[in-house]
Scaffold this motif. Structure first.
Motif, PDB file in Angstrom:
ATOM      1  N   SER A 165       0.851  -1.185   0.000  1.00  0.00           N
ATOM      2  CA  SER A 165       0.000   0.000   0.000  1.00  0.00           C
ATOM      3  C   SER A 165       0.886   1.234   0.000  1.00  0.00           C
ATOM      4  CB  SER A 165      -0.912   0.022   1.230  1.00  0.00           C
ATOM      5  OG  SER A 165      -1.394   1.346   1.445  1.00  0.00           O
ATOM      6  N   GLY A 166       0.775   2.029  -1.065  1.00  0.00           N
ATOM      7  CA  GLY A 166       1.556   3.254  -1.166  1.00  0.00           C
ATOM      8  C   GLY A 166       1.135   4.275  -0.116  1.00  0.00           C
ATOM      9  N   SER A 167      -0.192   4.373   0.113  1.00  0.00           N
ATOM     10  CA  SER A 167      -0.681   5.383   1.060  1.00  0.00           C
ATOM     11  C   SER A 167      -0.198   5.060   2.476  1.00  0.00           C
ATOM     12  CB  SER A 167      -2.205   5.460   1.017  1.00  0.00           C
ATOM     13  OG  SER A 167      -2.772   4.239   1.456  1.00  0.00           O
ATOM     14  N   GLN A 168      -0.075   3.760   2.791  1.00  0.00           N
ATOM     15  CA  GLN A 168       0.390   3.378   4.126  1.00  0.00           C
ATOM     16  C   GLN A 168       1.905   3.204   4.164  1.00  0.00           C
ATOM     17  OE1 GLN A 168      -1.839   1.081   6.553  1.00  0.00           O
ATOM     18  NE2 GLN A 168      -3.781   1.625   5.612  1.00  0.00           N
ATOM     19  N   ASP A 169       2.501   3.177   2.970  1.00  0.00           N
ATOM     20  CA  ASP A 169       3.942   2.976   2.861  1.00  0.00           C
ATOM     21  C   ASP A 169       4.375   1.692   3.569  1.00  0.00           C
ATOM     22  OD1 ASP A 169       6.462   3.713   1.912  1.00  0.00           O
ATOM     23  OD2 ASP A 169       7.018   4.632   3.825  1.00  0.00           O
ATOM     24  N   ARG A 170       3.527   0.662   3.451  1.00  0.00           N
ATOM     25  CA  ARG A 170       3.833  -0.601   4.120  1.00  0.00           C
ATOM     26  C   ARG A 170       3.605  -1.755   3.154  1.00  0.00           C
ATOM     27  NH1 ARG A 170       6.342   0.062   9.080  1.00  0.00           N
ATOM     28  NH2 ARG A 170       5.421  -1.820   9.917  1.00  0.00           N
ATOM     29  N   ALA A 171       4.293  -2.877   3.450  1.00  0.00           N
ATOM     30  CA  ALA A 171       4.114  -4.083   2.648  1.00  0.00           C
ATOM     31  C   ALA A 171       3.908  -5.270   3.572  1.00  0.00           C
ATOM     32  CB  ALA A 171       5.334  -4.314   1.764  1.00  0.00           C
ATOM     33  N   VAL A 172       3.095  -6.210   3.110  1.00  0.00           N
ATOM     34  CA  VAL A 172       2.826  -7.445   3.850  1.00  0.00           C
ATOM     35  C   VAL A 172       3.179  -8.617   2.948  1.00  0.00           C
ATOM     36  CG1 VAL A 172       0.973  -8.912   4.764  1.00  0.00           C
ATOM     37  CG2 VAL A 172       1.023  -6.477   5.329  1.00  0.00           C
ATOM     38  N   PHE A 173       3.874  -9.597   3.494  1.00  0.00           N
ATOM     39  CA  PHE A 173       4.200 -10.797   2.741  1.00  0.00           C
ATOM     40  C   PHE A 173       3.392 -11.954   3.311  1.00  0.00           C
ATOM     41  CE2 PHE A 173       7.014 -14.612   2.233  1.00  0.00           C
ATOM     42  CZ  PHE A 173       6.841 -14.730   0.862  1.00  0.00           C
ATOM     43  N   LEU A 174       2.676 -12.647   2.415  1.00  0.00           N
ATOM     44  CA  LEU A 174       1.869 -13.794   2.821  1.00  0.00           C
ATOM     45  C   LEU A 174       2.528 -15.044   2.260  1.00  0.00           C
ATOM     46  CD1 LEU A 174      -1.457 -12.140   1.658  1.00  0.00           C
ATOM     47  CD2 LEU A 174      -0.754 -12.354   4.040  1.00  0.00           C
ATOM     48  N   ALA A 175       2.940 -15.922   3.147  1.00  0.00           N
ATOM     49  CA  ALA A 175       3.600 -17.150   2.711  1.00  0.00           C
ATOM     50  C   ALA A 175       2.659 -18.321   2.909  1.00  0.00           C
ATOM     51  CB  ALA A 175       4.867 -17.372   3.534  1.00  0.00           C
ATOM     52  N   SER A 176       2.714 -19.246   1.973  1.00  0.00           N
ATOM     53  CA  SER A 176       1.883 -20.437   2.106  1.00  0.00           C
ATOM     54  C   SER A 176       2.709 -21.666   1.735  1.00  0.00           C
ATOM     55  CB  SER A 176       0.672 -20.288   1.182  1.00  0.00           C
ATOM     56  OG  SER A 176      -0.067 -21.477   1.173  1.00  0.00           O
ATOM     57  N   GLY A 177       2.761 -22.619   2.619  1.00  0.00           N
ATOM     58  CA  GLY A 177       3.453 -23.881   2.347  1.00  0.00           C
ATOM     59  C   GLY A 177       4.967 -23.770   2.267  1.00  0.00           C
ATOM     60  N   MET A 178       5.535 -22.802   2.974  1.00  0.00           N
ATOM     61  CA  MET A 178       7.005 -22.672   2.964  1.00  0.00           C
ATOM     62  C   MET A 178       7.645 -23.735   3.848  1.00  0.00           C
ATOM     63  SD  MET A 178       8.114 -18.689   2.951  1.00  0.00           S
ATOM     64  CE  MET A 178       9.861 -18.920   2.601  1.00  0.00           C
ATOM     65  N   ALA A 179       8.710 -24.358   3.335  1.00  0.00           N
ATOM     66  CA  ALA A 179       9.439 -25.335   4.146  1.00  0.00           C
ATOM     67  C   ALA A 179      10.062 -24.620   5.338  1.00  0.00           C
ATOM     68  CB  ALA A 179      10.520 -25.990   3.301  1.00  0.00           C
ATOM     69  N   HIS A 180      10.208 -25.316   6.460  1.00  0.00           N
ATOM     70  CA  HIS A 180      10.909 -24.722   7.601  1.00  0.00           C
ATOM     71  C   HIS A 180      12.353 -24.460   7.194  1.00  0.00           C
ATOM     72  CE1 HIS A 180       7.599 -25.385  10.326  1.00  0.00           C
ATOM     73  NE2 HIS A 180       7.511 -26.628   9.935  1.00  0.00           N
ATOM     74  N   PRO A 181      12.964 -23.378   7.691  1.00  0.00           N
ATOM     75  CA  PRO A 181      14.375 -23.134   7.373  1.00  0.00           C
ATOM     76  C   PRO A 181      15.236 -24.214   8.041  1.00  0.00           C
ATOM     77  CG  PRO A 181      13.602 -21.579   9.031  1.00  0.00           C
ATOM     78  CD  PRO A 181      12.399 -22.351   8.582  1.00  0.00           C
ATOM     79  N   PRO A 182      16.469 -24.415   7.533  1.00  0.00           N
ATOM     80  CA  PRO A 182      17.348 -25.392   8.185  1.00  0.00           C
ATOM     81  C   PRO A 182      17.517 -25.052   9.672  1.00  0.00           C
ATOM     82  CG  PRO A 182      18.329 -24.561   6.155  1.00  0.00           C
ATOM     83  CD  PRO A 182      17.112 -23.737   6.415  1.00  0.00           C
ATOM     84  N   ARG A 183      17.837 -26.077  10.469  1.00  0.00           N
ATOM     85  CA  ARG A 183      18.001 -25.903  11.919  1.00  0.00           C
ATOM     86  C   ARG A 183      18.965 -24.770  12.230  1.00  0.00           C
ATOM     87  NH1 ARG A 183      16.435 -29.457  15.675  1.00  0.00           N
ATOM     88  NH2 ARG A 183      17.478 -29.309  17.692  1.00  0.00           N
ATOM     89  N   GLY A 184      18.577 -23.886  13.146  1.00  0.00           N
ATOM     90  CA  GLY A 184      19.457 -22.786  13.542  1.00  0.00           C
ATOM     91  C   GLY A 184      19.452 -21.610  12.571  1.00  0.00           C
ATOM     92  N   LYS A 185      18.610 -21.702  11.546  1.00  0.00           N
ATOM     93  CA  LYS A 185      18.540 -20.619  10.547  1.00  0.00           C
ATOM     94  C   LYS A 185      17.148 -19.995  10.544  1.00  0.00           C
ATOM     95  CE  LYS A 185      22.529 -21.840   8.443  1.00  0.00           C
ATOM     96  NZ  LYS A 185      23.677 -20.965   8.197  1.00  0.00           N
ATOM     97  N   VAL A 186      17.063 -18.830   9.956  1.00  0.00           N
ATOM     98  CA  VAL A 186      15.768 -18.153   9.821  1.00  0.00           C
ATOM     99  C   VAL A 186      15.629 -17.616   8.398  1.00  0.00           C
ATOM    100  CG1 VAL A 186      15.513 -17.397  12.219  1.00  0.00           C
ATOM    101  CG2 VAL A 186      16.807 -15.971  10.617  1.00  0.00           C
TER     102      VAL A 186
END
Ligand SMILES: [Zn+2]
Length: 249
Positions: A165-186
């Motif tokens: 949203s340009g007026s709010q100057d914000r962005a939202v990311f919607l993730a679906s079905g993402m694999a978990h990151p490797p252990r100890g990672k983000v």
């Protein structure tokens, strides 16, 4: 006891703070009131999650305290929200549920004796409050009149959608079905400022589906990227992006 009165007993019931006759009356009411059933289930779960109901032995006067607090936040019965627009009604109900859950936690803490328990309830309320604020911000971006959306297939069959949203100057990311990151990672999110990556916060490693409000303003960024970083995140990307998405024009 009128039905309107019964509607207000969900919190006290979840805390086992009702005397036998009122509990029986409330349980009869539960059988025919889906709104109270939902709310009771939620409040019982909240109390259980906070470890409160089971250990809080109601002291004399607790019930009155619970009811006083609950009636102050609870101005209307469930299912009788009178506001014209359904969206507002839902919003109110959600806010009210949180307030009610907070009351249950506070009242339970009053009934308990241990200081750590009170502290835990406060921490939980603080977390709930922050989550609520975060959800409100995400909802504001998603419902902004100028919200623009772009979707992409990500690695491993996952999909990602970015809403800007340009007026709010914000962005939202919607993730679906993402694999978990490797252990100890983000997974770390980045704004793409014409090729320079600016940190936009971390994703929740425990969840494969999530909505994340990117940290900071969009500020003219042309897109976003995701990298795998060591726990806690990095100041700059240290690995090749697992995803790059252009912001919608
Ligand atoms: Zn009811």
């Amino acid at each position: 006891m009128t039905t309107a009165d019964l509607h207000t007993l969900t919190g006290a019931y979840a805390l086992h703070a009702l005397p036998d006759d009122e509990r029986a009356a409330f349980e009869r009411h539960l059988a025919e009131c889906p709104a109270c059933r939902d709310e009771t289930a939620e409040l019982t779960a909240t109390a259980a999650r906070l470890g409160l109901a089971a250990s809080a032995v109601p002291r004399p006067g607790l019930r009155d305290e619970v009811l006083r607090r609950i009636t102050t936040v609870r101005q209307e019965s469930p299912g009788t929200v009178r506001t014209g627009r359904p969206a507002r009604g839902r919003r109110w109900q959600r806010a009210s549920r949180w307030a009610l859950a907070a009351c249950v936690a506070v009242a339970a803490a009053l009934g308990g004796t241990a200081v750590w328990q009170h502290q835990r309830a406060q921490d939980a309320n603080e977390q709930a409050r922050r989550a609520e604020q975060n959800n409100d911000r995400i909802a504001a971006v998603l419902s902004a009149p100028d919200a623009r959306t772009a979707s992409a297939k990500l690695a491993g069959g996952a999909s990602g959608t970015v809403v800007v949203s340009g007026s709010q100057d914000r962005a939202v990311f919607l993730a679906s079905g993402m694999a978990h990151p490797p252990r100890g990672k983000v997974y770390q999110l980045w704004f793409d400022d014409a090729g320079t990556m600016r940190s936009a916060g971390l994703m929740d490693s425990a969840r494969t589906d999530q909505a994340v409000l990117l940290d900071g303003g969009v500020d003219g960024a042309s897109g976003m990227g995701i990298t795998v970083e060591p726990a806690g995140g990095s100041a700059h990307p240290t690995s090749a992006p697992v995803a790059l998405m252009k912001f919608p024009a």
